[in-house]
Scaffold this active site. Structure first.
Site, PDB file in Angstrom:
ATOM      1  N   GLU A   1      46.747  32.118  61.513  1.00  0.00           N
ATOM      2  CA  GLU A   1      47.804  31.193  61.135  1.00  0.00           C
ATOM      3  C   GLU A   1      48.208  30.366  62.352  1.00  0.00           C
ATOM      4  OE1 GLU A   1      49.946  32.593  57.360  1.00  0.00           O
ATOM      5  OE2 GLU A   1      50.987  33.450  59.067  1.00  0.00           O
TER       6      GLU A   1
ATOM      7  N   HIS B   1      53.416  38.474  61.940  1.00  0.00           N
ATOM      8  CA  HIS B   1      53.610  37.085  61.508  1.00  0.00           C
ATOM      9  C   HIS B   1      54.268  36.299  62.646  1.00  0.00           C
ATOM     10  CE1 HIS B   1      55.170  33.606  59.373  1.00  0.00           C
ATOM     11  NE2 HIS B   1      54.199  33.835  58.500  1.00  0.00           N
TER      12      HIS B   1
ATOM     13  N   ASN C   1      53.312  35.200  51.151  1.00  0.00           N
ATOM     14  CA  ASN C   1      54.345  35.675  52.071  1.00  0.00           C
ATOM     15  C   ASN C   1      55.674  35.076  51.624  1.00  0.00           C
ATOM     16  OD1 ASN C   1      55.977  36.444  54.149  1.00  0.00           O
ATOM     17  ND2 ASN C   1      55.079  35.058  55.662  1.00  0.00           N
ATOM     18  N   TRP C   2      56.472  35.898  50.956  1.00  0.00           N
ATOM     19  CA  TRP C   2      57.725  35.387  50.383  1.00  0.00           C
ATOM     20  C   TRP C   2      58.823  35.219  51.422  1.00  0.00           C
ATOM     21  CZ3 TRP C   2      58.555  38.344  45.070  1.00  0.00           C
ATOM     22  CH2 TRP C   2      57.527  37.967  44.190  1.00  0.00           C
ATOM     23  N   LYS C   3      58.668  35.792  52.584  1.00  0.00           N
ATOM     24  CA  LYS C   3      59.682  35.718  53.651  1.00  0.00           C
ATOM     25  C   LYS C   3      61.045  36.172  53.104  1.00  0.00           C
ATOM     26  CE  LYS C   3      56.957  31.952  55.462  1.00  0.00           C
ATOM     27  NZ  LYS C   3      56.818  30.944  56.469  1.00  0.00           N
TER      28      LYS C   3
ATOM     29  N   GLY D   1      54.650  26.219  57.548  1.00  0.00           N
ATOM     30  CA  GLY D   1      55.878  25.638  57.012  1.00  0.00           C
ATOM     31  C   GLY D   1      56.119  24.209  57.449  1.00  0.00           C
TER      32      GLY D   1
ATOM     33  N   SER E   1      50.474  26.031  55.494  1.00  0.00           N
ATOM     34  CA  SER E   1      50.621  24.909  54.555  1.00  0.00           C
ATOM     35  C   SER E   1      49.471  24.783  53.557  1.00  0.00           C
ATOM     36  CB  SER E   1      50.840  23.605  55.325  1.00  0.00           C
ATOM     37  OG  SER E   1      52.016  23.685  56.106  1.00  0.00           O
TER      38      SER E   1
ATOM     39  N   GLU F   1      56.612  34.316  62.744  1.00  0.00           N
ATOM     40  CA  GLU F   1      58.083  34.323  62.750  1.00  0.00           C
ATOM     41  C   GLU F   1      58.610  35.624  63.363  1.00  0.00           C
ATOM     42  OE1 GLU F   1      58.494  33.366  58.606  1.00  0.00           O
ATOM     43  OE2 GLU F   1      57.661  31.394  59.032  1.00  0.00           O
TER      44      GLU F   1
ATOM     45  N   GLY G   1      52.707  30.765  52.335  1.00  0.00           N
ATOM     46  CA  GLY G   1      54.157  30.875  52.415  1.00  0.00           C
ATOM     47  C   GLY G   1      54.821  30.098  51.289  1.00  0.00           C
ATOM     48  N   GLY G   2      55.267  28.882  51.593  1.00  0.00           N
ATOM     49  CA  GLY G   2      56.037  28.072  50.643  1.00  0.00           C
ATOM     50  C   GLY G   2      55.430  28.004  49.248  1.00  0.00           C
TER      51      GLY G   2
HETATM   52  C1  PEP Z   1      53.225  31.792  56.246  1.00  0.00           C
HETATM   53  O1  PEP Z   1      54.426  31.935  56.354  1.00  0.00           O
HETATM   54  O2  PEP Z   1      52.463  32.748  56.466  1.00  0.00           O
HETATM   55  C2  PEP Z   1      52.701  30.483  55.854  1.00  0.00           C
HETATM   56  C3  PEP Z   1      51.426  30.264  55.939  1.00  0.00           C
HETATM   57  O3  PEP Z   1      53.631  29.583  55.421  1.00  0.00           O
HETATM   58  P1  PEP Z   1      53.334  28.144  54.742  1.00  0.00           P
HETATM   59  O4  PEP Z   1      52.248  28.358  53.732  1.00  0.00           O
HETATM   60  O5  PEP Z   1      54.634  27.737  54.109  1.00  0.00           O
HETATM   61  O6  PEP Z   1      52.899  27.237  55.843  1.00  0.00           O
END
Ligand code: PEP
Length: 252
Positions: free
Chosen positions: A169, A97, A9-11, A175, A215, A99, A236-237
């Site tokens: 999630e 998601h 997930n590049w956001k 994040g 994470s 967010e 994500g990250g």
């Molecule tokens: C996400 O945004 O779906 C996510 C899991 O982010 P991260 O891996 O950075 O926690």
């Protein structure tokens, strides 16, 4: 056998050149890896989808969208429909998601409509859900997730699940650097499978892929992915660096 999936997930990260470069780097990093029954997915921002799809041509990387609007078309300034995504070659969309839920007020009811629009266009959804920290602390995480699933998914038909991937999630792990333990992830994934089995039958609950997100990084991916009901991750990250993302892919 359930499909394994590692999805990035590049956001709101990466311009066009950065998106296509990252796809090439990921492809180079995994080109010598045998990926049996495993899908690799990235989700660039809307404006980079066409260039990214082009960059991913002749690779095993799939390019998906991060969101879409539930309406077919109309006066929704700034929004993108399922049909528009489909017209540029997108087949899969991330829906719900956390967010989107928290910053853009997407309720379970809106998400149910988005899922309907995805399915009406013969597309596939990666449907996200998860509890807040408060709910986890109060030991209400199963209740909360059960309610999110009921509200957004229970109007669907069993056959719709051929086009749905689920992603658990926990909001407190996104994040934050804080990860659910493999046992916490397994508990929830088994619970989700159970909820689906009761409503839609064992065939659906056995076949649906459930990803864990929050994470995930190279250091913890293997342990999380080793759990019976965890079929991969939404990352994500760590999906923004080819080295980290490819290491997570190789951990599946
Ligand atoms: C996400 O945004 O779906 C996510 C899991 O982010 P991260 O891996 O950075 O926690």
């Amino acid at each position: 056998m359930r499909q394994k999936i590692v999805a990035g997930n590049w956001k709101m990260n990466n311009n066009e050149a950065e998106s296509t470069k990252l796809i090439k780097e990921i492809n180079d990093a995994i080109s010598n890896t045998t990926l049996d029954n495993t899908r690799v997915i990235v989700s660039p921002p809307f404006v980079n989808l066409s260039a990214s799809i082009n960059a991913a041509k002749d690779t095993s990387i799939e390019v998906v969208a991060q969101n879409m609007h539930q309406a077919k078309s109309g006066a929704y300034t700034g929004e993108i429909s399922a049909e528009m995504l489909k017209s540029v070659g997108v087949k899969t969309v991330i829906i719900g998601h956390s967010e989107r839920r928290s910053y853009f007020n997407e309720t379970d009811e809106i998400l149910a409509e988005k899922l309907n629009a995805v399915l009406a266009n013969d597309m596939e959804a990666i449907f996200c859900f998860g509890e807040q920290l408060e709910e986890r602390k109060l030991d209400n995480h199963l209740l909360e997730v059960g309610s999110q699933l009921r509200n957004a998914l229970f109007h669907l038909k069993a056959e719709d699940f051929k086009n749905i991937i689920l992603a658990y999630e926990p909001v407190w792990a996104i994040g934050t650097g804080e990860t659910a333990t493999p046992e916490q992830a397994q508990e929830m994934h088994a619970f989700v499978r159970n909820v689906l089995e009761k409503k839609f039958g064992k065939e659906v609950s056995d076949a649906v892929s459930i990803l864990y997100g929050g994470s995930v990084k190279p250091a913890n991916a293997e342990e999380i992915f080793s759990k019976e009901d965890v079929d991969g991750g939404l990352i994500g990250g760590a999906s923004l660096k080819a080295e980290d993302f490819s290491a997570i892919i190789k951990a599946i």
